[in-house]
Scaffold this motif. Structure first.
Motif, PDB file in Angstrom:
ATOM      1  N   GLY A  48       0.793  -1.219   0.000  1.00 51.24           N
ATOM      2  CA  GLY A  48       0.000   0.000   0.000  1.00 51.24           C
ATOM      3  C   GLY A  48       0.821   1.262   0.000  1.00 51.24           C
ATOM      4  O   GLY A  48       0.354   2.318  -0.429  1.00 51.24           O
ATOM      5  N   GLY A  49       2.088   1.198   0.460  1.00 53.70           N
ATOM      6  CA  GLY A  49       2.906   2.402   0.539  1.00 53.70           C
ATOM      7  C   GLY A  49       4.373   2.048   0.502  1.00 53.70           C
ATOM      8  O   GLY A  49       4.759   0.867   0.477  1.00 53.70           O
ATOM      9  N   PRO A  50       5.234   3.053   0.533  1.00 55.38           N
ATOM     10  CA  PRO A  50       6.677   2.795   0.460  1.00 55.38           C
ATOM     11  C   PRO A  50       7.213   1.989   1.644  1.00 55.38           C
ATOM     12  O   PRO A  50       8.054   1.110   1.458  1.00 55.38           O
ATOM     13  CB  PRO A  50       7.294   4.191   0.427  1.00 55.38           C
ATOM     14  CG  PRO A  50       6.199   5.100   0.014  1.00 55.38           C
ATOM     15  CD  PRO A  50       4.941   4.479   0.494  1.00 55.38           C
ATOM     16  N   SER A  51       6.745   2.278   2.837  1.00 58.29           N
ATOM     17  CA  SER A  51       7.226   1.536   4.006  1.00 58.29           C
ATOM     18  C   SER A  51       6.790   0.068   3.929  1.00 58.29           C
ATOM     19  O   SER A  51       7.562  -0.841   4.280  1.00 58.29           O
ATOM     20  CB  SER A  51       6.701   2.178   5.288  1.00 58.29           C
ATOM     21  OG  SER A  51       5.281   2.189   5.295  1.00 58.29           O
ATOM     22  N   HIS A  52       5.574  -0.157   3.453  1.00 63.04           N
ATOM     23  CA  HIS A  52       5.093  -1.529   3.292  1.00 63.04           C
ATOM     24  C   HIS A  52       5.941  -2.273   2.251  1.00 63.04           C
ATOM     25  O   HIS A  52       6.277  -3.445   2.421  1.00 63.04           O
ATOM     26  CB  HIS A  52       3.622  -1.509   2.871  1.00 63.04           C
ATOM     27  CG  HIS A  52       2.966  -2.845   2.898  1.00 63.04           C
ATOM     28  ND1 HIS A  52       1.720  -3.073   2.356  1.00 63.04           N
ATOM     29  CD2 HIS A  52       3.372  -4.054   3.378  1.00 63.04           C
ATOM     30  CE1 HIS A  52       1.398  -4.340   2.509  1.00 63.04           C
ATOM     31  NE2 HIS A  52       2.384  -4.955   3.134  1.00 63.04           N
ATOM     32  N   GLU A  53       6.288  -1.575   1.190  1.00 66.24           N
ATOM     33  CA  GLU A  53       7.111  -2.196   0.149  1.00 66.24           C
ATOM     34  C   GLU A  53       8.493  -2.564   0.693  1.00 66.24           C
ATOM     35  O   GLU A  53       9.006  -3.654   0.418  1.00 66.24           O
ATOM     36  CB  GLU A  53       7.257  -1.229  -1.027  1.00 66.24           C
ATOM     37  CG  GLU A  53       8.075  -1.781  -2.174  1.00 66.24           C
ATOM     38  CD  GLU A  53       8.189  -0.809  -3.323  1.00 66.24           C
ATOM     39  OE1 GLU A  53       8.688  -1.208  -4.383  1.00 66.24           O
ATOM     40  OE2 GLU A  53       7.799   0.361  -3.159  1.00 66.24           O
ATOM     41  N   ARG A  54       9.110  -1.668   1.481  1.00 62.38           N
ATOM     42  CA  ARG A  54      10.425  -1.969   2.055  1.00 62.38           C
ATOM     43  C   ARG A  54      10.357  -3.190   2.968  1.00 62.38           C
ATOM     44  O   ARG A  54      11.251  -4.049   2.934  1.00 62.38           O
ATOM     45  CB  ARG A  54      10.937  -0.761   2.842  1.00 62.38           C
ATOM     46  CG  ARG A  54      11.517   0.337   1.983  1.00 62.38           C
ATOM     47  CD  ARG A  54      12.345   1.301   2.811  1.00 62.38           C
ATOM     48  NE  ARG A  54      11.558   1.925   3.877  1.00 62.38           N
ATOM     49  CZ  ARG A  54      10.881   3.058   3.749  1.00 62.38           C
ATOM     50  NH1 ARG A  54      10.894   3.710   2.590  1.00 62.38           N
ATOM     51  NH2 ARG A  54      10.206   3.557   4.763  1.00 62.38           N
ATOM     52  N   LEU A  55       9.314  -3.299   3.763  1.00 65.09           N
ATOM     53  CA  LEU A  55       9.181  -4.447   4.663  1.00 65.09           C
ATOM     54  C   LEU A  55       8.955  -5.739   3.876  1.00 65.09           C
ATOM     55  O   LEU A  55       9.489  -6.797   4.233  1.00 65.09           O
ATOM     56  CB  LEU A  55       8.036  -4.207   5.647  1.00 65.09           C
ATOM     57  CG  LEU A  55       8.279  -3.105   6.696  1.00 65.09           C
ATOM     58  CD1 LEU A  55       7.011  -2.850   7.500  1.00 65.09           C
ATOM     59  CD2 LEU A  55       9.430  -3.487   7.609  1.00 65.09           C
ATOM     60  N   MET A  56       8.163  -5.664   2.813  1.00 59.85           N
ATOM     61  CA  MET A  56       7.935  -6.858   1.995  1.00 59.85           C
ATOM     62  C   MET A  56       9.229  -7.335   1.362  1.00 59.85           C
ATOM     63  O   MET A  56       9.546  -8.538   1.363  1.00 59.85           O
ATOM     64  CB  MET A  56       6.890  -6.568   0.908  1.00 59.85           C
ATOM     65  CG  MET A  56       5.482  -6.412   1.433  1.00 59.85           C
ATOM     66  SD  MET A  56       4.315  -6.017   0.130  1.00 59.85           S
ATOM     67  CE  MET A  56       4.309  -7.526  -0.784  1.00 59.85           C
ATOM     68  N   LEU A  57      10.025  -6.406   0.805  1.00 58.90           N
ATOM     69  CA  LEU A  57      11.284  -6.782   0.178  1.00 58.90           C
ATOM     70  C   LEU A  57      12.283  -7.302   1.218  1.00 58.90           C
ATOM     71  O   LEU A  57      13.062  -8.219   0.933  1.00 58.90           O
ATOM     72  CB  LEU A  57      11.876  -5.596  -0.577  1.00 58.90           C
ATOM     73  CG  LEU A  57      11.090  -5.135  -1.814  1.00 58.90           C
ATOM     74  CD1 LEU A  57      11.712  -3.884  -2.419  1.00 58.90           C
ATOM     75  CD2 LEU A  57      11.008  -6.247  -2.848  1.00 58.90           C
ATOM     76  N   ALA A  58      12.253  -6.731   2.421  1.00 59.76           N
ATOM     77  CA  ALA A  58      13.143  -7.214   3.481  1.00 59.76           C
ATOM     78  C   ALA A  58      12.772  -8.638   3.872  1.00 59.76           C
ATOM     79  O   ALA A  58      13.654  -9.494   4.065  1.00 59.76           O
ATOM     80  CB  ALA A  58      13.068  -6.285   4.696  1.00 59.76           C
ATOM     81  N   ASN A  59      11.482  -8.931   3.981  1.00 60.06           N
ATOM     82  CA  ASN A  59      11.057 -10.291   4.319  1.00 60.06           C
ATOM     83  C   ASN A  59      11.401 -11.279   3.202  1.00 60.06           C
ATOM     84  O   ASN A  59      11.809 -12.414   3.476  1.00 60.06           O
ATOM     85  CB  ASN A  59       9.551 -10.314   4.594  1.00 60.06           C
ATOM     86  CG  ASN A  59       9.190  -9.630   5.889  1.00 60.06           C
ATOM     87  OD1 ASN A  59      10.010  -9.524   6.795  1.00 60.06           O
ATOM     88  ND2 ASN A  59       7.953  -9.146   5.991  1.00 60.06           N
ATOM     89  N   LEU A  60      11.229 -10.846   1.949  1.00 55.69           N
ATOM     90  CA  LEU A  60      11.576 -11.724   0.834  1.00 55.69           C
ATOM     91  C   LEU A  60      13.085 -11.999   0.798  1.00 55.69           C
ATOM     92  O   LEU A  60      13.515 -13.133   0.545  1.00 55.69           O
ATOM     93  CB  LEU A  60      11.123 -11.094  -0.489  1.00 55.69           C
ATOM     94  CG  LEU A  60       9.618 -11.084  -0.756  1.00 55.69           C
ATOM     95  CD1 LEU A  60       9.303 -10.214  -1.970  1.00 55.69           C
ATOM     96  CD2 LEU A  60       9.102 -12.494  -0.985  1.00 55.69           C
TER      97      LEU A  60
END
Length: 202
Positions: free
Chosen positions: A12-24
């Protein structure tokens, strides 16, 4: 204004994207390969390769930079002690993306992203150059037969002129004619036994 990254935004947002990529990235370094959507795999690739580049440096500052993305100390330890030494000689291209078809539920294109574990050899780096060289040589070979064909058509004529110049001309022996158009054998030719002696004396 910062330049936006290529591709659609994840979450939904930039912070969410960073967390998703960190988990991946955490899952990728922990398991070695993961299956995800093609879009997420393409967005994960530069993030994971940058973390591996930090791990190859091996100093404390690089470890702290990686810890800002990957919060699991066990995964960071594996990254610095196992993955980074395996990638030490490889100049880049630490991950590989393979498409595996669409997902059954929503028909999303899926892909497998994995770490490249094969040992690096400098010969593999010149594969594209070798292929280009073979294509160039094949093109040269295709053009080369046209030129010798033209030369082959001219060489027989040249050979004939040279053979004529080298070989002496063969002429027939002169035939002396006797009275009433009778042929008289030339010098060196024997007289046949069937002929009468008078003809031979003449």
């Amino acid at each position: 204004m910062p330049t936006p990254t290529k591709g659609p935004r994840l979450g939904g947002g930039p912070s969410h994207e960073r967390l998703m990529l960190a988990n991946l990235a955490t899952a990728l370094f922990e398991h070695g390969r993961i299956q995800t959507t093609e879009t997420k795999a393409k967005r994960l690739r530069p993030v994971a390769e940058r973390l591996i580049t930090f791990a190859k440096r091996g100093d404390l500052h690089s470890r702290r930079r990686v810890m800002t993305t990957i919060r699991d100390k066990g995964v960071v330890h594996v990254l610095f002690t196992e993955i980074a030494p395996a990638m030490a000689e490889r100049p880049g291209g630490y991950t590989r993306i393979t498409k595996v078809g669409n997902r059954k539920g929503d028909n999303a294109p899926m892909a497998v992203i994995e770490l490249v574990r094969e040992p690096y050899s400098p010969k593999q780096a010149t594969v594209k150059e070798a292929e280009a060289a073979t294509k160039r040589s094949a093109a040269d070979r295709a053009e080369a037969p046209a030129a010798p064909a033209a030369e082959e058509t001219t060489t027989p004529a040249e050979e004939s002129t040279t053979s004529e110049a080298v070989e002496p001309e063969i002429t027939e022996a002169p035939v002396a004619e006797g009275p009433a158009g009778a042929e008289v054998p030339a010098e060196g030719e024997g007289v046949t036994d069937d002929a009468p002696e008078s003809d031979a004396k003449a």
